[in-house]
Write a protein that holds these residues in place. Structure first.
Motif, mmCIF file in Angstrom:
data_model
loop_
_atom_site.group_PDB
_atom_site.id
_atom_site.type_symbol
_atom_site.label_atom_id
_atom_site.label_comp_id
_atom_site.label_asym_id
_atom_site.label_seq_id
_atom_site.Cartn_x
_atom_site.Cartn_y
_atom_site.Cartn_z
ATOM 1 N N LEU A 70 -3.068 -2.214 7.054
ATOM 2 C CA LEU A 70 -2.319 -2.770 8.180
ATOM 3 C C LEU A 70 -1.160 -3.622 7.687
ATOM 4 C CD1 LEU A 70 -1.990 -3.141 11.199
ATOM 5 C CD2 LEU A 70 -3.633 -5.040 11.100
ATOM 6 N N ALA A 71 -1.365 -4.384 6.615
ATOM 7 C CA ALA A 71 -0.292 -5.213 6.066
ATOM 8 C C ALA A 71 0.881 -4.353 5.607
ATOM 9 C CB ALA A 71 -0.822 -6.055 4.908
ATOM 10 N N VAL A 72 0.581 -3.223 4.938
ATOM 11 C CA VAL A 72 1.648 -2.331 4.479
ATOM 12 C C VAL A 72 2.389 -1.727 5.677
ATOM 13 C CG1 VAL A 72 2.153 -0.196 3.229
ATOM 14 C CG2 VAL A 72 0.494 -1.819 2.304
ATOM 15 N N CYS A 73 1.649 -1.328 6.711
ATOM 16 C CA CYS A 73 2.298 -0.752 7.895
ATOM 17 C C CYS A 73 3.193 -1.767 8.596
ATOM 18 C CB CYS A 73 1.227 -0.229 8.860
ATOM 19 S SG CYS A 73 0.365 1.255 8.302
ATOM 20 N N VAL A 74 2.730 -3.007 8.690
ATOM 21 C CA VAL A 74 3.546 -4.059 9.315
ATOM 22 C C VAL A 74 4.783 -4.330 8.468
ATOM 23 C CG1 VAL A 74 3.603 -6.502 9.955
ATOM 24 C CG2 VAL A 74 1.601 -5.116 10.517
ATOM 25 N N LEU A 75 4.606 -4.370 7.155
ATOM 26 C CA LEU A 75 5.749 -4.590 6.255
ATOM 27 C C LEU A 75 6.794 -3.499 6.426
ATOM 28 C CD1 LEU A 75 7.139 -6.005 3.846
ATOM 29 C CD2 LEU A 75 5.715 -4.609 2.339
ATOM 30 N N ASN A 76 6.365 -2.249 6.443
ATOM 31 C CA ASN A 76 7.313 -1.144 6.591
ATOM 32 C C ASN A 76 7.990 -1.152 7.956
ATOM 33 O OD1 ASN A 76 7.002 -0.100 4.017
ATOM 34 N ND2 ASN A 76 5.376 1.314 4.596
ATOM 35 N N ILE A 94 3.399 -11.320 1.618
ATOM 36 C CA ILE A 94 2.189 -12.140 1.697
ATOM 37 C C ILE A 94 1.928 -12.574 3.136
ATOM 38 C CG2 ILE A 94 3.346 -14.337 1.232
ATOM 39 C CD1 ILE A 94 -0.107 -13.222 -0.100
ATOM 40 N N THR A 95 2.996 -12.746 3.911
ATOM 41 C CA THR A 95 2.820 -13.127 5.313
ATOM 42 C C THR A 95 2.230 -11.982 6.123
ATOM 43 O OG1 THR A 95 4.735 -14.605 5.118
ATOM 44 C CG2 THR A 95 3.972 -14.077 7.335
ATOM 45 N N THR A 96 2.665 -10.746 5.850
ATOM 46 C CA THR A 96 2.085 -9.606 6.570
ATOM 47 C C THR A 96 0.602 -9.455 6.240
ATOM 48 O OG1 THR A 96 2.733 -8.035 4.817
ATOM 49 C CG2 THR A 96 4.283 -8.365 6.643
ATOM 50 N N LEU A 97 0.224 -9.763 4.995
ATOM 51 C CA LEU A 97 -1.191 -9.686 4.619
ATOM 52 C C LEU A 97 -2.002 -10.750 5.352
ATOM 53 C CD1 LEU A 97 -3.305 -8.293 2.847
ATOM 54 C CD2 LEU A 97 -2.781 -9.944 1.042
ATOM 55 N N ILE A 98 -1.444 -11.938 5.477
ATOM 56 C CA ILE A 98 -2.141 -13.009 6.197
ATOM 57 C C ILE A 98 -2.277 -12.659 7.677
ATOM 58 C CG2 ILE A 98 -1.942 -15.414 6.933
ATOM 59 C CD1 ILE A 98 -0.628 -16.001 4.202
ATOM 60 N N LEU A 99 -1.222 -12.106 8.267
ATOM 61 C CA LEU A 99 -1.290 -11.692 9.677
ATOM 62 C C LEU A 99 -2.305 -10.574 9.880
ATOM 63 C CD1 LEU A 99 2.519 -11.715 10.609
ATOM 64 C CD2 LEU A 99 0.745 -13.231 11.539
ATOM 65 N N ALA A 100 -2.317 -9.613 8.950
ATOM 66 C CA ALA A 100 -3.286 -8.514 9.059
ATOM 67 C C ALA A 100 -4.710 -9.036 8.942
ATOM 68 C CB ALA A 100 -3.006 -7.470 7.980
ATOM 69 N N ALA A 101 -4.912 -10.038 8.084
ATOM 70 C CA ALA A 101 -6.250 -10.620 7.929
ATOM 71 C C ALA A 101 -6.686 -11.323 9.212
ATOM 72 C CB ALA A 101 -6.253 -11.599 6.754
ATOM 73 N N LYS A 102 -5.769 -11.965 9.884
ATOM 74 C CA LYS A 102 -6.111 -12.633 11.147
ATOM 75 C C LYS A 102 -6.547 -11.631 12.215
ATOM 76 C CE LYS A 102 -3.123 -16.674 10.473
ATOM 77 N NZ LYS A 102 -1.943 -17.453 10.964
ATOM 78 N N ILE A 103 -6.078 -10.391 12.082
ATOM 79 C CA ILE A 103 -6.458 -9.358 13.045
ATOM 80 C C ILE A 103 -7.778 -8.702 12.659
ATOM 81 C CG2 ILE A 103 -5.798 -7.096 13.977
ATOM 82 C CD1 ILE A 103 -2.885 -7.952 13.713
ATOM 83 N N ASN A 104 -7.960 -8.416 11.368
ATOM 84 C CA ASN A 104 -9.091 -7.598 10.931
ATOM 85 C C ASN A 104 -10.286 -8.381 10.388
ATOM 86 O OD1 ASN A 104 -8.056 -5.075 11.561
ATOM 87 N ND2 ASN A 104 -7.094 -4.785 9.571
ATOM 88 N N GLU A 105 -10.055 -9.534 9.791
ATOM 89 C CA GLU A 105 -11.117 -10.233 9.084
ATOM 90 C C GLU A 105 -11.820 -11.251 9.980
ATOM 91 O OE1 GLU A 105 -11.923 -9.317 6.108
ATOM 92 O OE2 GLU A 105 -10.176 -8.085 5.607
ATOM 93 N N GLU A 106 -13.071 -11.546 9.613
ATOM 94 C CA GLU A 106 -13.810 -12.615 10.267
ATOM 95 C C GLU A 106 -13.217 -13.961 9.858
ATOM 96 O OE1 GLU A 106 -16.078 -12.160 12.476
ATOM 97 O OE2 GLU A 106 -16.308 -9.981 12.256
ATOM 98 N N ASP A 107 -13.304 -14.918 10.756
ATOM 99 C CA ASP A 107 -12.691 -16.224 10.499
ATOM 100 C C ASP A 107 -13.216 -16.875 9.231
ATOM 101 O OD1 ASP A 107 -11.188 -15.956 12.773
ATOM 102 O OD2 ASP A 107 -12.531 -17.123 14.056
#
Length: 352
Positions: A70-76, A94-107
């Motif tokens: 998801l981070a790569v897709c958002v970046l592109n 790194i910001t796209t990875l953090i945003l993707a983590a907020k969507i996919n990962e548990e808190d």
């Protein structure tokens, strides 16, 4: 049981339709111009390096593979939307990875931004990341959850498990680990996401190309299964052919060459009952070095099963594969003997 399988298929088909709808609405790829991303000063090498770096950070942060995709897709999507400068590329990544983590990962899995930056070795401040988050969300209208290639890998894999469960038991390791193929395909997707030639392929097309390469090596009836998935995914055949050829070439280039002292090792556990030439053995096997690139060299001709149905679709498409010779024909009379082989580790000089 049939009713349960039918209900499961219907559920998976609805998931596929939803994923395809999100992809059609949100998917966007950067355009290349003179070896640069159009409208930016970011070259192909810089983009590839940051994609590989994102994968390293995703592993270091112990995020799931879906987060990386998801981070790569958002970046592109962002690079295809705005005129970004290369000096901001790592901050964007790194910001796209953090945003993707907020969507996919548990808190509880996500550390604070300050801790993530310290772990990544980046010199950005927390304020800079928060400011970049707002820019990305604003430019992408706060709609980040696009369908990724890994999403389609999981959906296609589940469809195969319910509709064609016998395919997923062809490999010995799959009997012990039912998700073996999904894990392999996911790793291949991650490799492909760093290839600039595959940027222009949608996630659904990329995922189906990777799965089809596996099906070719797995079963002679791969074509009927492939046509079923192609129609469900609503992918143009010409678009798919182009993507599949690029994926095959790219993944083959990543395969490590055999060492100079490679040795074929005979495994008697895989020996099939001998039959005269011209008769099909109970187990399809051939001499091949372990780790040899698959794809074009392991292609199967479509079997007679389901050919009447296939003739109604892309008649010329099937002919494309009719010209591919089976690798087993290159090894003469040994093609009807079942074996498994592996290369001997390279010899190392003895240090006294």
């Amino acid at each position: 049981m049939k009713l349960c399988i039918s209900e499961e298929n219907q559920r998976l088909e609805r998931l596929l339709e939803d994923a395809l709808a999100r992809e059609a609405r949100l998917w966007k790829a950067p355009v290349l111009e003179n070896d640069l991303i159009q409208g930016t000063d970011i070259c192909l090498i810089q983009h590839q390096e940051v994609i590989l770096w994102l994968r390293e950070m995703n592993t270091a942060f112990q995020f799931c593979q879906e987060t990386y995709a998801l981070a790569v897709c958002v970046l592109n999507r962002l690079l295809a939307t705005v005129k970004a400068q290369s000096k901001y590329l790592k901050c964007i990544a790194i910001t796209t990875l953090i945003l993707a983590a907020k969507i996919n990962e548990e808190d509880e899995v996500i550390a604070s931004v300050k801790e993530l930056l310290a772990q990544s070795g980046c010199s950005f401040s927390t304020a800079e990341i928060h400011r970049m988050e707002r820019i990305i969300l604003d430019k992408l209208q706060w709609d980040l959850y696009t369908s990724t290639p890994i999403d389609f890998i999981h959906i296609f894999h589940s469809l195969l498990r319910t509709s064609h469960p016998h395919l997923l038991l062809r490999l010995p390791r799959a009997q012990k680990r039912p998700c073996f193929q999904a894990e392999l395909w996911t790793r291949q997707v991650q490799h492909c996401m760093a290839c600039h030639q595959l940027w222009q392929c949608k996630g659904s097309t990329l995922a189906l190309a990777i799965i089809t390469l596996e099906l070719e090596a797995l079963t002679p009836d791969w074509f009927s299964v492939f046509i079923e998935l192609l129609n469900k995914a609503q992918i143009e055949s010409s678009e798919f052919i182009k993507c599949k050829e690029m994926v095959d070439e790219y993944l083959s280039s990543l395969e490590a060459p055999l060492p100079a002292n490679a040795v074929y090792i005979f495994n008697s556990d895989c020996v099939t009952k001998y039959q005269p030439l011209g008769l099909e053995p109970t187990q399809v096997a051939r001499w091949h070095p372990k780790g040899q690139p698959k794809g074009k060299r392991n292609g199967h001709r479509p079997g007679s099963h389901g050919e009447r149905e296939v003739d109604e679709y892309y008649d010329g498409f099937r002919c494309l594969y009719d010209g591919i010779a089976s690798e087993g024909e290159c090894y003469g009379n040994y093609r009807n003997v079942g074996v498994d082989v592996s290369p001997c580790p390279p010899l190392q000089p003895h240090v006294g």
